[in-house]
Scaffold this motif. Structure first.
Motif, PDB file in Angstrom:
ATOM      1  N   GLU A 205       0.827  -1.217   0.000  1.00  0.00           N
ATOM      2  CA  GLU A 205       0.000   0.000   0.000  1.00  0.00           C
ATOM      3  C   GLU A 205       0.858   1.262   0.000  1.00  0.00           C
ATOM      4  OE1 GLU A 205      -3.589   2.078   2.641  1.00  0.00           O
ATOM      5  OE2 GLU A 205      -2.700   0.168   3.279  1.00  0.00           O
ATOM      6  N   GLU A 206       1.854   1.303   0.866  1.00  0.00           N
ATOM      7  CA  GLU A 206       2.681   2.508   0.975  1.00  0.00           C
ATOM      8  C   GLU A 206       3.552   2.715  -0.262  1.00  0.00           C
ATOM      9  OE1 GLU A 206       4.884   2.120   4.581  1.00  0.00           O
ATOM     10  OE2 GLU A 206       3.177   2.653   5.871  1.00  0.00           O
ATOM     11  N   THR A 207       4.093   1.644  -0.808  1.00  0.00           N
ATOM     12  CA  THR A 207       4.943   1.769  -1.997  1.00  0.00           C
ATOM     13  C   THR A 207       4.131   2.222  -3.205  1.00  0.00           C
ATOM     14  OG1 THR A 207       6.398   0.006  -1.166  1.00  0.00           O
ATOM     15  CG2 THR A 207       6.567   0.552  -3.496  1.00  0.00           C
ATOM     16  N   CYS A 208       2.929   1.690  -3.337  1.00  0.00           N
ATOM     17  CA  CYS A 208       2.068   2.097  -4.454  1.00  0.00           C
ATOM     18  C   CYS A 208       1.688   3.568  -4.359  1.00  0.00           C
ATOM     19  CB  CYS A 208       0.817   1.222  -4.505  1.00  0.00           C
ATOM     20  SG  CYS A 208       1.116  -0.458  -5.108  1.00  0.00           S
ATOM     21  N   LYS A 209       1.417   4.032  -3.144  1.00  0.00           N
ATOM     22  CA  LYS A 209       1.067   5.444  -2.953  1.00  0.00           C
ATOM     23  C   LYS A 209       2.264   6.344  -3.232  1.00  0.00           C
ATOM     24  CE  LYS A 209      -2.710   5.005   0.398  1.00  0.00           C
ATOM     25  NZ  LYS A 209      -3.154   5.277   1.794  1.00  0.00           N
ATOM     26  N   ARG A 210       3.408   5.933  -2.740  1.00  0.00           N
ATOM     27  CA  ARG A 210       4.603   6.764  -2.862  1.00  0.00           C
ATOM     28  C   ARG A 210       5.041   6.941  -4.313  1.00  0.00           C
ATOM     29  NH1 ARG A 210       9.723   6.210   1.212  1.00  0.00           N
ATOM     30  NH2 ARG A 210      10.894   8.057   0.510  1.00  0.00           N
ATOM     31  N   PHE A 211       4.886   5.885  -5.118  1.00  0.00           N
ATOM     32  CA  PHE A 211       5.367   5.939  -6.501  1.00  0.00           C
ATOM     33  C   PHE A 211       4.234   5.944  -7.519  1.00  0.00           C
ATOM     34  CE2 PHE A 211       9.015   4.328  -4.178  1.00  0.00           C
ATOM     35  CZ  PHE A 211      10.054   5.024  -4.743  1.00  0.00           C
ATOM     36  N   ASP A 212       2.995   6.148  -7.040  1.00  0.00           N
ATOM     37  CA  ASP A 212       1.837   6.152  -7.929  1.00  0.00           C
ATOM     38  C   ASP A 212       1.834   4.886  -8.794  1.00  0.00           C
ATOM     39  OD1 ASP A 212      -0.511   7.080  -9.059  1.00  0.00           O
ATOM     40  OD2 ASP A 212       0.523   8.208 -10.631  1.00  0.00           O
TER      41      ASP A 212
END
Length: 373
Positions: A205-212
């Motif tokens: 979740e956090e990686t997807c948000k951080r790098f769109d």
């Protein structure tokens, strides 16, 4: 007519996947005629051909001949030779070639470092892979890319080095190296095996948000598998539904194979049957359905149906499901039909003088109710 170096280079390049001793001998004879036109381009192409054919000894022969003839190796030539040895596990020779680059003042590039890292990781020497990364950073000439990081992450996953893997992910963030879904899949598998399921979900979740970044079906399938590894069947089934309704990601045949096997291992035959119905668009009872029914990997389908066909609930679950699959034209082993019918007949026969009729009447009545509905 004048045969140019370019023409010969194209010829060798076209046939490099099929280089034979005869071709190599021809080039030697040709060299005696037109030695002045054989240069680094031609020899680099030969190196590539032998490397692709997994013939590191022939690669070494060409390299030594280049040295004897005073033909310089460039970065591409060295990368080809390093890769040939790394692929065959000869990392001592790969390291020797890397040192030769420095001795001959040939600058390594990102591919050089990535090839070394991947080779060390495949050989199980993760620490040397990390050392190559440190050397690369200290040189200050190149920045590590996603491919290099993924090789190290994969190596960490194979040796269950969770903390090192998570540190690498943080390094990617700090160095603005965009991870891919392959990166996420590696980490999810590692965290799942390490019983860090919540951390796996949070990391994605956090990686997807951080790098769109949009997690794809492979990442979701890995998460589903991790749920089963951590004995959380309910969470796996919920994730199946949310990936469709919330993320807009369609499950594939592999996803349903993982779900079906997971439910079987958890002892829930009814859930496994529901998974098959979802996979083939057969109106599952308590599962969401994708827009397109992808089916299921054949082996997983047959494993699941074999378990259902010999279970006490075969009459209620396996028989109607087999009939629905047959109506769709899905290929299922004939012995599974026989097994399901035998189990149903035996159970129905306990309190019925005509067990075969009881089985088919029950299936027929349920189908009639479905049609009326």
């Amino acid at each position: 007519a004048v045969i140019s170096v370019v023409t010969m280079g194209l010829w060798v390049n076209y046939y490099r996947a099929h280089i034979s001793p005869e071709v190599f001998h021809f080039l030697h004879e040709f060299y005696e005629m037109v030695a002045h036109i054989l240069n680094t381009v031609i020899y680099s192409t030969l190196l590539k051909g032998f490397a692709q054919a997994r013939q590191p000894a022939r690669v070494q022969d060409v390299f030594e001949e280049m040295q004897v003839m005073g033909i310089a190796c460039n970065t591409v030539s060295y990368n080809t030779m390093i890769d040939a040895n790394a692929r065959t596990g000869n990392m001592a020779k790969a390291a020797e070639l890397f040192n030769s680059m420095n001795a001959h003042r040939v600058s390594p590039d990102v591919i050089t470092y990535s090839t070394l890292v991947k080779g060390y990781c495949q050989a199980g020497d993760i620490d040397m892979g990390f050392q190559v990364l440190r050397d690369m950073n200290q040189s200050g000439k190149h920045d590590p890319d996603e491919i290099l990081y993924n090789s190290l992450l994969d190596g960490c996953a194979k040796q269950h080095r969770v903390d090192d893997a998570l540190k690498l992910l943080e390094d990617m963030h700090e160095n603005h190296v965009r991870p891919s879904n392959f990166t996420l899949s590696i980490l999810v598998k590692l965290l799942g095996r390490s019983r860090r399921l919540n951390q796996a979900f949070t990391m994605v979740e956090e990686t997807c948000k951080r790098f769109d970044l949009q997690a794809n079906v492979h990442v979701y399938t890995c998460l589903i598998y991790a749920c089963f590894q951590n004995r959380q069947m309910g969470r796996a089934l919920e994730l199946h539904d949310s990936m469709i309704t919330e993320a807009g990601v369609e499950p594939d045949a592999r996803t349903y194979a993982v779900l079906a096997r997971g439910c079987l291992n958890a002892g829930s035959l009814e859930k496994a049957a529901d998974v098959i119905r979802a996979a083939y668009g057969l109106s599952p009872v308590k599962m969401g359905t994708p827009k397109r029914a992808p089916g299921m990997e054949q082996r997983a389908l047959e494993e699941t149906m074999a378990a259902l066909s010999t279970a006490p609930s075969a009459e209620q679950v396996a028989v109607p499901l087999l009939a629905d699959l047959k109506a769709l034209g899905v290929c299922v082993e004939a012995n599974l039909y026989h097994s399901a019918m035998t189990t149903s007949v035996n159970r129905a026969g306990r309190n019925n003088t005509h067990p075969e009729e009881a089985v088919f009447q029950k299936v027929g009545k349920s189908r009639a109710r479905g049609l009326r509905a």
